[in-house]
Design a protein around this motif. Structure first.
Motif, PDB file in Angstrom:
ATOM      1  N   UNK A  14      -6.352   3.840 -14.411  1.00  0.00           N
ATOM      2  CA  UNK A  14      -5.581   4.373 -15.838  1.00  0.00           C
ATOM      3  C   UNK A  14      -4.405   5.120 -14.866  1.00  0.00           C
ATOM      4  N   UNK A  15      -4.744   6.192 -13.711  1.00  0.00           N
ATOM      5  CA  UNK A  15      -4.605   6.446 -13.101  1.00  0.00           C
ATOM      6  C   UNK A  15      -3.092   5.793 -12.451  1.00  0.00           C
ATOM      7  N   UNK A  58       1.924  14.618 -10.364  1.00  0.00           N
ATOM      8  CA  UNK A  58       0.877  14.265  -9.138  1.00  0.00           C
ATOM      9  C   UNK A  58       0.857  15.751  -8.491  1.00  0.00           C
ATOM     10  N   UNK A  59       1.438  16.536  -8.384  1.00  0.00           N
ATOM     11  CA  UNK A  59       0.756  16.909  -7.093  1.00  0.00           C
ATOM     12  C   UNK A  59       0.500  18.211  -8.238  1.00  0.00           C
ATOM     13  N   UNK A  96      -6.044   9.113  -5.584  1.00  0.00           N
ATOM     14  CA  UNK A  96      -6.585   7.689  -5.277  1.00  0.00           C
ATOM     15  C   UNK A  96      -5.736   6.951  -6.128  1.00  0.00           C
ATOM     16  N   UNK A  97      -5.795   7.424  -7.261  1.00  0.00           N
ATOM     17  CA  UNK A  97      -4.406   5.458  -8.392  1.00  0.00           C
ATOM     18  C   UNK A  97      -3.316   5.987  -7.886  1.00  0.00           C
ATOM     19  N   UNK A  98      -2.626   7.530  -7.693  1.00  0.00           N
ATOM     20  CA  UNK A  98      -1.797   7.621  -7.810  1.00  0.00           C
ATOM     21  C   UNK A  98      -0.866   7.270  -5.310  1.00  0.00           C
ATOM     22  N   UNK A  99      -2.259   6.951  -4.912  1.00  0.00           N
ATOM     23  CA  UNK A  99      -1.860   7.136  -3.562  1.00  0.00           C
ATOM     24  C   UNK A  99      -1.464   5.438  -3.721  1.00  0.00           C
ATOM     25  N   UNK A 100      -2.658   4.678  -3.735  1.00  0.00           N
ATOM     26  CA  UNK A 100      -2.569   2.986  -4.231  1.00  0.00           C
ATOM     27  C   UNK A 100      -0.946   2.815  -5.074  1.00  0.00           C
ATOM     28  N   UNK A 121       0.218   8.110   6.099  1.00  0.00           N
ATOM     29  CA  UNK A 121      -0.957   9.385   5.511  1.00  0.00           C
ATOM     30  C   UNK A 121      -1.666   8.536   4.471  1.00  0.00           C
ATOM     31  N   UNK A 122      -1.335   7.627   3.811  1.00  0.00           N
ATOM     32  CA  UNK A 122      -1.617   6.977   2.439  1.00  0.00           C
ATOM     33  C   UNK A 122      -2.832   6.643   2.532  1.00  0.00           C
ATOM     34  N   UNK A 123      -3.119   5.419   3.748  1.00  0.00           N
ATOM     35  CA  UNK A 123      -4.212   4.547   4.032  1.00  0.00           C
ATOM     36  C   UNK A 123      -5.305   5.137   4.996  1.00  0.00           C
TER      37      UNK A 123
END
Length: 262
Positions: A14-15, A58-59, A96-100, A121-123
């Motif tokens: 959902x994120x 998100x932040x 996690x949803x945001x990073x993907x 950074x994300x990985x």
């Protein structure tokens, strides 16, 4: 898969969908009405604008949730390694949803917002979050790291001012610059003693050795690397802030003199 794990997976999905929707639909619609300058931007600038708008949302969302956990989640604060990670997992699953979502956008719009550093950074963050979401370990430290998100809105706002043509010595830009330096110091530098004192307090304990080698490596190594970068960024931000404040002081007498001659 137990019901709670299914819930965490659902929150992450959902994120992901929510942040995609914010990027493609909400940000362009809101930005065009709040800031007329948005319509004058190039296509690449609009892509980065929308990306940074989503990043700011998100932040703030994750940062506020992080503060709540830090102050009110007794289980995590009492046992930073194996305390009940329920709320932390929810917060991390949102991230996690945001990073993907952001990774997908970075790859798809590589020419506009592609950056190897952000990919790494994300990985790295996703790898570290695996130990929290998959094994429920180190919830306090994972949550504590999310405090750093509070510095993101000011960093993004600096870019917004720049792309809209605000002079560096303008009052909004200078106020944001000082606030950015102060917040960055508070949430990334000033908190280091507290973070590492908690880390040292659990080092060598039974709870510490119950963490897998991969988990300990991701925790300690990533923490040190991130804080080295934070110190470097803080130095750069402080120098930039100092230069802008100095230049603004020099401009004041010139403006006053020109006003008198006119």
């Amino acid at each position: 898969m137990d019901p709670f794990s299914q819930l965490i997976l659902l929150i992450a999905v959902v994120s992901f969908c929510t942040f995609q929707w914010l990027f493609h639909s909400v940000s362009p619609w809101v930005s065009s009405r709040i800031s007329p300058g948005f319509l004058k931007l190039t296509h690449k600038q609009k892509i980065e604008w929308n990306s940074r708008t989503v990043s700011t949302f998100h932040a703030l969302l994750v940062g506020l949730f992080c503060l709540y956990i830090l102050f009110f989640d007794e289980a995590v604060n009492q046992d930073p390694v194996w305390g009940d990670p329920t709320l932390v997992k929810i917060n991390v699953s949102i991230t996690t949803g945001y990073l993907i979502s952001d990774l997908l956008l970075i790859f798809y719009y590589w020419r506009a917002i592609g950056d190897k550093f952000f990919v790494i950074h994300h990985l790295a963050a996703l790898y570290a979050y695996y130990f929290v979401l998959g094994q429920g370990m180190l919830p306090y430290f994972a949550n504590f790291r999310l405090l750093a998100e509070f510095s993101t809105p000011c960093v993004n706002q600096r870019w917004f001012f720049e792309v809209l043509g605000y002079p560096k010595v303008s009052k909004p830009n200078m106020a944001n610059g000082v606030l950015m330096a102060a917040v960055f110091f508070l949430v990334r530098i000033a908190v280091m003693p507290l973070y590492y004192s908690r880390m040292f307090s659990v080092y060598g304990t039974e709870a510490y050795y119950m963490v897998t080698f991969g988990g300990r490596s991701a925790w300690i190594f990533s923490s040190i690397c991130l804080d080295i970068m934070n110190v470097m960024w803080m130095h750069k931000i402080a120098r930039g802030c100092y230069k802008v404040l100095r230049s603004s002081r020099r401009l004041k007498p010139e403006i006053q003199e020109n006003g008198k001659t006119d």
